[in-house]
Structures are given as C-alpha cells and as structure tokens.
Scaffold this motif. Sequence first.
Motif, mmCIF file in Angstrom:
data_model
loop_
_atom_site.group_PDB
_atom_site.id
_atom_site.type_symbol
_atom_site.label_atom_id
_atom_site.label_comp_id
_atom_site.label_asym_id
_atom_site.label_seq_id
_atom_site.Cartn_x
_atom_site.Cartn_y
_atom_site.Cartn_z
ATOM 1 N N GLN A 72 0.332 -16.930 33.901
ATOM 2 C CA GLN A 72 -0.767 -16.386 33.106
ATOM 3 C C GLN A 72 -1.248 -15.031 33.622
ATOM 4 O O GLN A 72 -1.735 -14.214 32.852
ATOM 5 C CB GLN A 72 -1.921 -17.387 33.046
ATOM 6 N N SER A 73 -1.065 -14.778 34.903
ATOM 7 C CA SER A 73 -1.511 -13.497 35.474
ATOM 8 C C SER A 73 -0.736 -12.304 34.896
ATOM 9 O O SER A 73 -1.193 -11.171 34.978
ATOM 10 C CB SER A 73 -1.379 -13.509 37.003
ATOM 11 N N ARG A 75 -0.163 -11.815 31.770
ATOM 12 C CA ARG A 75 -0.724 -11.508 30.444
ATOM 13 C C ARG A 75 0.384 -11.349 29.403
ATOM 14 O O ARG A 75 0.512 -10.312 28.757
ATOM 15 C CB ARG A 75 -1.611 -10.290 30.526
#
Length: 164
Positions: A72-73, A75
């Motif tokens: 998720q980091s 994006r």
Amino acid sequence: MSKKISIGFFGDGKWALNSLKLILKKKNYLIKFICTRYDFPDLTLISFCKKNNIKLLKFRNVNDLLSIKEIQSHRLDMIVSMSYNQIFKKKLIGYFKFGIINCHASYLPFYRGRSPLNWVLIKDEKFFGITVHYVNQGIDKGDIIMQKKFKITNKDNFKTILNK
C-alpha cells in the motif's frame, strides 16, 4: 498530460517476463515494483528489475500486515498477477482503483486453481485457454476481462502447450 497508471507486478517465469516487456512499452503505465515468488525467486525477473531500475520485492506471505503495508505504501492503481503462487486475500482485494488482474492458464470456469495445463493433458482435452480476470475472494472466479482458446494437437505436450 494524464497520470500514469501505477502497477505492482507479481509474477514468475517466461509469461511474466513477456507481460512486463509489453507493459513497459506502454507510456501510460508505470511499474512501481516487481514481486517474485518467495521460495524460488525468478532470476530472470531479478535481472530484469536491475536492468530497468525497478524495485524488487518478495513476501513470505503477501497477506500479512507488514506485506500489505509495504504494498500500500507504493500507492498503486492496480496489481497485475502472472504465474504468482499466492492467493490475494480480502484486505488487498478491492483496495486498488483498478483492482487486481490475474492471468490464469485455463479457459475459466474450467480448471480453476493450480496446474491447469497438467489437467488439460491428463483429461485429454482438445483445447486449452488463457483467461485474464479480476481477482475476487473466490479462487479464479472473478469477472472475466478476456479469454483466448488454443487447440491441442496429438503432438502437444506440456512444454509445447506452455510455449503456445
């Protein structure tokens, strides 16, 4: 100028490499990272990452909290899965703007799960297929994006089918 679609690519083998090469030719996609299988990382994909300056990842469990946070980091807009050996679970499914897309080596709904090419040979099928579909919580049950059939001849074996 429109924003590039950011992709996390999970894969292994020749099909994954060929898919990555096609994606990189498109100017509207950006591969943020490539994730190989954990136990048997694909050396060709590792070399491809280095050559193309793409971040390389591998996760023992793609669904554990630290793995999810790492994914998720970046994006991402979507995940593409090609011959990856882990099942994406609920916390990742539905998180990305364009979802998770998987390429499965069978003409779904037939031969879901592992080793579909082996099964078409064992069952003496006359064709096999490739399906590109969205990942949902069922195994190879997501909405189908596209499919293609290939004829199996009497001269075919696992290797020739894989090459088709």
